[in-house]
Scaffold this active site. Sequence first.
Site, mmCIF file in Angstrom:
data_model
loop_
_atom_site.group_PDB
_atom_site.id
_atom_site.type_symbol
_atom_site.label_atom_id
_atom_site.label_comp_id
_atom_site.label_asym_id
_atom_site.label_seq_id
_atom_site.Cartn_x
_atom_site.Cartn_y
_atom_site.Cartn_z
ATOM 1 N N ILE A 120 6.677 -13.689 41.559
ATOM 2 C CA ILE A 120 6.564 -14.993 42.229
ATOM 3 C C ILE A 120 6.742 -14.876 43.747
ATOM 4 O O ILE A 120 6.505 -15.836 44.471
ATOM 5 C CB ILE A 120 7.511 -16.065 41.625
ATOM 6 C CG1 ILE A 120 8.975 -15.807 41.963
ATOM 7 C CG2 ILE A 120 7.304 -16.185 40.127
ATOM 8 C CD1 ILE A 120 9.867 -17.029 41.699
ATOM 9 N N TYR A 179 22.559 -19.654 46.949
ATOM 10 C CA TYR A 179 22.007 -19.942 45.618
ATOM 11 C C TYR A 179 21.987 -21.458 45.386
ATOM 12 O O TYR A 179 20.983 -22.017 44.927
ATOM 13 C CB TYR A 179 22.864 -19.245 44.553
ATOM 14 C CG TYR A 179 22.398 -19.474 43.136
ATOM 15 C CD1 TYR A 179 21.298 -18.800 42.605
ATOM 16 C CD2 TYR A 179 23.079 -20.370 42.297
ATOM 17 C CE1 TYR A 179 20.880 -19.015 41.297
ATOM 18 C CE2 TYR A 179 22.665 -20.589 40.988
ATOM 19 C CZ TYR A 179 21.563 -19.901 40.490
ATOM 20 O OH TYR A 179 21.158 -20.124 39.190
HETATM 21 P P1 NAP Z 1 18.430 -12.743 34.810
HETATM 22 O O1 NAP Z 1 18.911 -12.260 33.505
HETATM 23 O O2 NAP Z 1 18.859 -12.066 36.061
HETATM 24 O O3 NAP Z 1 16.840 -12.834 34.754
HETATM 25 C C1 NAP Z 1 16.109 -13.245 35.853
HETATM 26 C C2 NAP Z 1 14.643 -13.008 35.571
HETATM 27 O O4 NAP Z 1 13.888 -13.419 36.727
HETATM 28 C C3 NAP Z 1 14.324 -11.525 35.348
HETATM 29 O O5 NAP Z 1 13.303 -11.413 34.391
HETATM 30 C C4 NAP Z 1 13.812 -11.098 36.720
HETATM 31 O O6 NAP Z 1 12.967 -9.964 36.669
HETATM 32 C C5 NAP Z 1 13.055 -12.344 37.091
HETATM 33 N N1 NAP Z 1 12.692 -12.357 38.509
HETATM 34 C C6 NAP Z 1 13.487 -12.275 39.598
HETATM 35 N N2 NAP Z 1 12.747 -12.286 40.721
HETATM 36 C C7 NAP Z 1 11.450 -12.388 40.320
HETATM 37 C C8 NAP Z 1 10.233 -12.446 41.001
HETATM 38 N N3 NAP Z 1 10.146 -12.354 42.331
HETATM 39 N N4 NAP Z 1 9.096 -12.571 40.278
HETATM 40 C C9 NAP Z 1 9.139 -12.646 38.940
HETATM 41 N N5 NAP Z 1 10.265 -12.567 38.225
HETATM 42 C C10 NAP Z 1 11.415 -12.439 38.928
HETATM 43 O O7 NAP Z 1 18.855 -14.280 35.032
HETATM 44 P P2 NAP Z 1 18.991 -15.507 34.010
HETATM 45 O O8 NAP Z 1 20.441 -15.813 33.909
HETATM 46 O O9 NAP Z 1 18.192 -15.281 32.783
HETATM 47 O O10 NAP Z 1 18.351 -16.655 34.899
HETATM 48 C C11 NAP Z 1 17.128 -17.284 34.574
HETATM 49 C C12 NAP Z 1 17.065 -18.584 35.370
HETATM 50 O O11 NAP Z 1 18.142 -19.447 34.990
HETATM 51 C C13 NAP Z 1 17.217 -18.397 36.882
HETATM 52 O O12 NAP Z 1 16.370 -19.285 37.557
HETATM 53 C C14 NAP Z 1 18.674 -18.770 37.134
HETATM 54 O O13 NAP Z 1 18.895 -19.175 38.469
HETATM 55 C C15 NAP Z 1 18.859 -19.878 36.139
HETATM 56 N N6 NAP Z 1 20.241 -20.164 35.761
HETATM 57 C C16 NAP Z 1 20.995 -19.226 35.118
HETATM 58 C C17 NAP Z 1 22.309 -19.520 34.740
HETATM 59 C C18 NAP Z 1 23.168 -18.546 33.991
HETATM 60 O O14 NAP Z 1 24.341 -18.876 33.699
HETATM 61 N N7 NAP Z 1 22.679 -17.383 33.620
HETATM 62 C C19 NAP Z 1 22.850 -20.788 35.037
HETATM 63 C C20 NAP Z 1 22.049 -21.733 35.713
HETATM 64 C C21 NAP Z 1 20.752 -21.402 36.029
HETATM 65 P P3 NAP Z 1 13.517 -8.444 36.911
HETATM 66 O O15 NAP Z 1 14.033 -7.982 35.581
HETATM 67 O O16 NAP Z 1 12.302 -7.745 37.373
HETATM 68 O O17 NAP Z 1 14.591 -8.521 37.952
#
Ligand code: NAP
Length: 276
Positions: free
Chosen positions: A63, A193
């Site tokens: 992205i 963030y």
């Molecule tokens: P995660 O395990 O770190 O996964 C993030 C995903 O986004 C990974 O697949 C990563 O790919 C991908 N990504 C990062 N930069 C990218 C880019 N430039 N283009 C395409 N893909 C990209 O995080 P998560 O916890 O699953 O988070 C998913 C979403 O939920 C995020 O938007 C996060 O802010 C939101 N969120 C999470 C939490 C929580 O408690 N975990 C709470 C609130 C909101 P790579 O493997 O290549 O890095």
Amino acid sequence: MSSVQVAVVTGSNKGIGLAIVRALCKQFPGDVYLTARDPGRGQEAVAKLQGEGLHALFHQLDIDDLQSIRALRDFLKEKYGGLNVLVNNAGIAFKVHDTTPFAVQAEVTLKTNFFGTRNVCAELLPLVKPYGKVVNVSSMVSSSALRSCSQELQQKFRSDTITEDELVKLMTKFVEDTKKGVHDKEGWPNTAYGVSKIGVTVLSRIQARMLNEERKGDRILLNACCPGWVRTDMAGPKATKSPEEGAETPVYLALLPSDADGPHGQFVSEKTVRTW
Ligand code: NAP
């Protein structure tokens, strides 16, 4: 051109995104695209789902890279004539104890979480078909960060008339203010963030308004949401929810029935509309 329905989830090689794809493979009546910036990690995740008896398709998507976004856009246009479900899940977060200078964290975090998500929307929203669903994964942190903004900024971010250009200017100003070391004085909270997710929530409110104005008859529903605190690489092992539990609200919004009038333009957590 295929008449099959199609769903796309960004950043879905792991974490909540992968859990969203897993759930959609079971519940969405069409093709489900797992996307990843790294094809190796993406294909590995597809194979993992295959081992569970689930069939996801793969397309590369970074992205941060406009060319990559446009390649996906062209592919969807040609193969399906558009798309039915878009889940903007990809996101990044620096760890709390990361010593990278705040101004760098601000630039890098905003680049992906706000500007990257916005670019995906700019290219893919015009392709979303009638009755389509768009889910922008934000965070409750957007609400807490909003409350830590100056009254003036809060008013702007809660405005029902703020434009996308104005929002982009504000997000750009945040990054510039951190570089000048004046973000505190200018009313910003101390979380890159959090500000990036304010951007995602406000962008969703603007996009929903634009859909009302420009494509009312198409009945597309677009919302921002928080998945909760989820055990992923981002949030760590102490978080309270499994990735599957974290996927519940985004999947609920992605699969709203075709006769639903809402939610639309809302910030949703635990499948409940929250006050912004
Ligand atoms: P995660 O395990 O770190 O996964 C993030 C995903 O986004 C990974 O697949 C990563 O790919 C991908 N990504 C990062 N930069 C990218 C880019 N430039 N283009 C395409 N893909 C990209 O995080 P998560 O916890 O699953 O988070 C998913 C979403 O939920 C995020 O938007 C996060 O802010 C939101 N969120 C999470 C939490 C929580 O408690 N975990 C709470 C609130 C909101 P790579 O493997 O290549 O890095």
